[in-house]
Scaffold this motif. Structure first.
Motif, PDB file in Angstrom:
ATOM      1  N   LEU A 159       5.015   2.200 -10.486  1.00 23.96           N
ATOM      2  CA  LEU A 159       5.407   1.439  -9.299  1.00 23.96           C
ATOM      3  C   LEU A 159       4.351   0.418  -8.888  1.00 23.96           C
ATOM      4  O   LEU A 159       4.602  -0.428  -8.019  1.00 23.96           O
ATOM      5  CB  LEU A 159       5.683   2.396  -8.139  1.00 23.96           C
ATOM      6  N   GLN A 160       3.170   0.506  -9.497  1.00 24.23           N
ATOM      7  CA  GLN A 160       2.070  -0.420  -9.215  1.00 24.23           C
ATOM      8  C   GLN A 160       1.752  -0.481  -7.728  1.00 24.23           C
ATOM      9  O   GLN A 160       1.462  -1.539  -7.170  1.00 24.23           O
ATOM     10  CB  GLN A 160       2.392  -1.813  -9.765  1.00 24.23           C
ATOM     11  N   SER A 161       1.816   0.688  -7.094  1.00 27.53           N
ATOM     12  CA  SER A 161       1.556   0.741  -5.659  1.00 27.53           C
ATOM     13  C   SER A 161       1.318   2.188  -5.237  1.00 27.53           C
ATOM     14  O   SER A 161       2.128   3.063  -5.572  1.00 27.53           O
ATOM     15  CB  SER A 161       2.739   0.168  -4.882  1.00 27.53           C
ATOM     16  N   GLU A 196      -7.162   1.012 -11.696  1.00 22.05           N
ATOM     17  CA  GLU A 196      -8.035   0.048 -11.033  1.00 22.05           C
ATOM     18  C   GLU A 196      -7.283  -0.543  -9.851  1.00 22.05           C
ATOM     19  O   GLU A 196      -6.164  -1.029  -9.990  1.00 22.05           O
ATOM     20  CB  GLU A 196      -8.455  -1.048 -12.007  1.00 22.05           C
ATOM     21  N   ARG A 197      -7.916  -0.490  -8.700  1.00 23.93           N
ATOM     22  CA  ARG A 197      -7.251  -0.907  -7.465  1.00 23.93           C
ATOM     23  C   ARG A 197      -8.061  -2.017  -6.809  1.00 23.93           C
ATOM     24  O   ARG A 197      -9.259  -1.873  -6.558  1.00 23.93           O
ATOM     25  CB  ARG A 197      -7.142   0.285  -6.524  1.00 23.93           C
ATOM     26  N   THR A 198      -7.397  -3.146  -6.549  1.00 24.50           N
ATOM     27  CA  THR A 198      -8.021  -4.265  -5.840  1.00 24.50           C
ATOM     28  C   THR A 198      -7.140  -4.595  -4.642  1.00 24.50           C
ATOM     29  O   THR A 198      -6.010  -4.085  -4.530  1.00 24.50           O
ATOM     30  CB  THR A 198      -8.144  -5.495  -6.751  1.00 24.50           C
ATOM     31  N   PRO A 199      -7.609  -5.443  -3.716  1.00 25.59           N
ATOM     32  CA  PRO A 199      -6.759  -5.805  -2.569  1.00 25.59           C
ATOM     33  C   PRO A 199      -5.445  -6.452  -2.977  1.00 25.59           C
ATOM     34  O   PRO A 199      -4.479  -6.427  -2.209  1.00 25.59           O
ATOM     35  CB  PRO A 199      -7.647  -6.790  -1.781  1.00 25.59           C
ATOM     36  N   ARG A 200      -5.389  -7.019  -4.185  1.00 24.74           N
ATOM     37  CA  ARG A 200      -4.182  -7.731  -4.600  1.00 24.74           C
ATOM     38  C   ARG A 200      -3.344  -7.003  -5.636  1.00 24.74           C
ATOM     39  O   ARG A 200      -2.187  -7.353  -5.848  1.00 24.74           O
ATOM     40  CB  ARG A 200      -4.564  -9.112  -5.163  1.00 24.74           C
ATOM     41  N   ALA A 201      -3.907  -6.024  -6.321  1.00 26.56           N
ATOM     42  CA  ALA A 201      -3.163  -5.430  -7.441  1.00 26.56           C
ATOM     43  C   ALA A 201      -3.588  -3.995  -7.683  1.00 26.56           C
ATOM     44  O   ALA A 201      -4.700  -3.584  -7.355  1.00 26.56           O
ATOM     45  CB  ALA A 201      -3.378  -6.253  -8.710  1.00 26.56           C
ATOM     46  N   VAL A 202      -2.663  -3.241  -8.251  1.00 27.24           N
ATOM     47  CA  VAL A 202      -2.918  -1.889  -8.747  1.00 27.24           C
ATOM     48  C   VAL A 202      -2.521  -1.897 -10.212  1.00 27.24           C
ATOM     49  O   VAL A 202      -1.364  -2.173 -10.539  1.00 27.24           O
ATOM     50  CB  VAL A 202      -2.105  -0.836  -7.970  1.00 27.24           C
TER      51      VAL A 202
END
Length: 282
Positions: free
Chosen positions: A18-20, A52-58
């Motif tokens: 789900l990339q979230s 890896e988790r960033t403010p814009r992407a998972v």
């Protein structure tokens, strides 16, 4: 050797698909904090960062990309083992619109069967309008359809763009009726095309009326006519001819999932299908 925790692996796979973290928590019926804890425990056991988790992407880390297929196989094996000890057989009726279903559908259903062997899915293929009516009447439990009219319920799975497709050598003379291949007169996609032609003042004639999307595709591939297709599902060997012949542009829509399922296991199985469906969208 590190041992694997089912809840941790499930959290990892759901986040990856789900990339979230938020959507994963919603799908698993828990909180974002709990999902994060499960993932962190799994990463600690394996000794690798998987997400890896960033403010814009998972997204998957390099090690996560290596682990994802094995993680899915681990979950499928676990579900088969549990289902083998249970007499809890379940079923639900699923409608998939003919203008939505592509060649990947058998693969998606196979994945769903592997995910939950105790579940039997009865699949109905029809046009979106008929499936929506069947859903509203309670004849099917879930439907993946092209959004019709102004109805706004359902979960959006993917955008859907339409075009006029025919073979490269398809011939059409200005002023003559445009030769169409079509599904039944109740087909919503057909209506979109014919309304656009009427609004543009372009005459048309149905010269091939098929009972299934594959039959219509064969007629278009043979050069007998043109037809409106989702750009994802246009027949092999055809091209978009709208600009070439001055045909009207067609509105885009969305592919949506409707469901009345309340059983937690069936809802999770449908979630697996929705995720897999998204993976096969270009």
């Amino acid at each position: 050797m590190a041992s694997l925790d089912v809840d941790g692996v499930l959290a990892f796979v759901t986040i990856a698909e789900l990339q979230s973290f938020t959507r994963a928590a919603e799908a698993l019926g828990t909180t974002q904090g709990a999902i994060s804890v499960r993932l962190r425990r799994l990463e600690d056991r394996l000794g690798h960062r998987l997400i890896e988790r960033t403010p814009r992407a998972v997204r998957l880390s390099a090690q996560g990309a290596l682990f994802i297929d094995a993680a899915r196989e681990f979950l499928a094996a676990h579900d088969r083992a549990v289902a083998g000890l249970s007499a809890d057989r379940r079923r639900f009726a699923l409608g998939i619109a003919a203008h939505v279903a592509g060649p990947e559908v058998p693969t998606l259903l196979a994945r769903l069967n592997a995910h939950d062997p105790a579940l039997t899915i009865e699949v109905r293929l029809d046009n979106s309008r008929n499936l929506l009516d069947a859903f509203d009447r309670g004849e099917i439990d879930a439907a993946i359809i092209r959004r019709e009219d102004d109805r706004r319920d359902g979960e959006v799975l993917a955008p859907d763009h339409l075009g006029w497709f025919a073979t490269p050598d398809f011939a059409h003379r200005a002023g003559e009726p445009l030769r169409l291949a079509s599904l039944s007169p109740t087909c919503g996609v057909r209506d979109i095309g014919t309304r656009a032609l009427d609004a543009a003042g372009i005459p048309w004639k149905v010269v091939f009326l098929g009972s299934g999307s594959s039959v219509v595709s064969d007629a278009v591939s043979a050069g007998l006519a043109t037809s409106v297709f989702s750009c994802r599902l246009a027949p092999a060997g055809t091209i978009e001819i709208g600009q070439r012949f001055g045909l009207p542009s067609l509105p885009s829509s969305q592919i949506v999932l409707l469901s009345t399922l309340t059983d937690a296991k069936s809802r999770q199985a449908l979630r697996t299908l929705a995720v897999a469906f998204r993976e096969h969208r270009p």
